[in-house]
Design a protein around this motif. Structure first.
Motif, short mmCIF file in Angstrom:
data_model
loop_
_atom_site.label_atom_id
_atom_site.label_comp_id
_atom_site.label_asym_id
_atom_site.label_seq_id
_atom_site.Cartn_x
_atom_site.Cartn_y
_atom_site.Cartn_z
N SER A 1 0.99 -0.54 -7.60
CA SER A 1 0.75 -1.98 -7.47
C SER A 1 1.19 -2.68 -8.73
N TYR B 1 0.50 -6.60 -10.46
CA TYR B 1 -0.50 -7.63 -10.20
C TYR B 1 -0.73 -8.49 -11.44
N PHE C 1 1.22 -4.24 -3.37
CA PHE C 1 0.68 -2.88 -3.48
C PHE C 1 1.18 -2.01 -2.33
N ASN D 1 -6.36 1.33 -6.99
CA ASN D 1 -6.09 1.63 -5.58
C ASN D 1 -7.39 1.72 -4.79
#
Length: 397
Positions: free
Chosen positions: A153, A155, A61, A6
């Motif tokens: 998030s 990813y 996110f 983050n």
């Protein structure tokens, strides 16, 4: 790892903002609707639209700066046969037996089944106090929200092939099946042309099916230090650009360049004056002195009594630094004393018998008066009666 990811998303926000509306226009969000295979309602597929085949999708996110939200008031369909929050739990071999798996609500990056290398299943980080996985695991889930500092998030790394767009230049990032409406905000990160350093982050609001635009995600970035010379009172995130005035008054400058003596590009002259022109023509130093007759800068010349710059004096011959009349000479012209004691003289003149101009008389006496009167010779003799000089006259008898 959650906080680290983050933080990285926040730290790169400033470079993303530079893309502005151009990035928003390029990387739009398309939501397509279709009839589910088995479940009731509508299946919505979310695609991020790319502009180049080498663009790479990175992440979905959400955090306190850019909240992530999905609202399905009538509930989202989640198949009990997919135990995963992503498409990694949808095995194509089982679809013939459990066709409702195709209608499952799941998160993804370019996949609708488990990844096969060089593709990779997405990774997940989430705030334990506000997880997003229940939305993809609970049948009838009505909302997903991530708006904490830690955030969430999912990813893939830049090396995963499923981050690349498909033949239609888009990447599937989400599937939701619901019997009612769907709306919310997706925040996502894209690497244009696959270059991670050029990442952009975009926030897209959506409502049902369609193609949506939005604003660049993240706060305004800049210098937040009010004491800095480039303070930005509109910035909410410090991007590390804060600077101070250098000695030349330039914000963030490096000061006087090496070799210069001031901020105008001047250098020290030979007199140590910044920007000076050096020793003036005709002077011999920086103090305004000139060369004297001895070649000494600022000197007073030949000292009184001396005849040159080396401290010499005139000798008796008038020669500067000379040793005077040489021994044996009688003057400065190299003459010597003659027999008469005359300097440079020629001695007794021919015919003279001395230096006084006398000559020899008949008696051989220099300067004599000759035979005295009455004498018959130089010895004082006289003539006798016989006429003999010095004779004794007529012998006795």
């Amino acid at each position: 790892m959650t906080r680290t990811f983050n933080f990285l998303l926040a730290a790169i926000c400033c470079s993303s903002i530079l893309f502005g509306s151009q990035a928003t226009a390029q990387y739009t969000l398309t939501v397509e609707s279709s009839t589910p295979a088995v479940a009731a309602g509508t299946t919505y597929r979310f695609y991020v639209d790319m502009t180049d085949a080498t663009d790479r999708f990175s992440a979905i996110f959400g955090n306190d700066q850019s909240p992530l939200s999905i609202n399905t008031p009538e509930g989202a369909f989640n198949s009990s046969f997919n135990a995963s929050w992503s498409a990694s739990g949808i095995n194509p071999a089982f679809l013939g037996f459990f066709p409702e798996m195709a209608d499952d609500t799941y998160a993804t990056v370019g996949l609708d089944s488990p990844a096969v290398a060089p593709a990779a299943d997405p990774s997940l980080v989430e705030d334990a106090s506000q997880p997003i996985t229940p939305f993809f695991l609970t049948n009838g889930a009505t909302s997903l929200l991530s708006n904490t500092l830690t955030g969430a998030s999912y990813y893939v790394l830049n090396t995963a092939s499923n981050g690349l767009p498909d033949a239609d230049l888009r990447v599937l990032v989400l599937q939701v099946t619901t019997t009612g409406s769907i709306s919310g905000t997706l925040n996502y990160q894209v690497f244009p042309l696959g270059v991670g350093a050029d990442q952009v982050q975009i926030s897209m609001d959506f409502d049902g099916a369609g193609t949506f635009g939005g604003d660049v995600a993240g706060p305004a970035c800049g210098c937040t230090d009010a004491t800095a010379c480039n303070y930005d009172d509109t910035a909410t995130y410090d991007d590390g650009s804060c600077a101070v005035n250098d000695e030349c008054g330039v914000c963030g400058g490096s000061g006087i360049p090496e070799g210069d003596c001031d901020c105008d590009g001047n250098v020290l002259d030979e007199c140590g004056t910044c920007g000076g022109s050096g020793i003036p023509e005709g002077d011999c130093d920086c103090d305004g002195n000139v060369l004297d007759e001895c070649g000494t800068c600022g000197g007073s010349g030949i000292p009184e009594g001396d005849c040159d710059c080396d401290g010499n004096v005139l000798d008796e011959c008038g020669t500067c630094g000379g040793s005077g009349i040489p021994e044996g000479d009688c003057d400065c012209d190299g003459n010597v004393l003659d027999e008469c004691g005359t300097c440079g003289g020629s001695g007794i003149p021919e015919g003279d018998c001395d230096c006084d101009g006398n000559v020899l008389d008949e008696c051989g006496t220099c300067g004599g008066s000759g035979i005295p009167e009455g004498d018959c010779d130089c010895d004082g003799n006289v003539l006798d009666e016989c006429g003999v000089c010095g004779g004794s006259g007529i012998p006795e008898g």
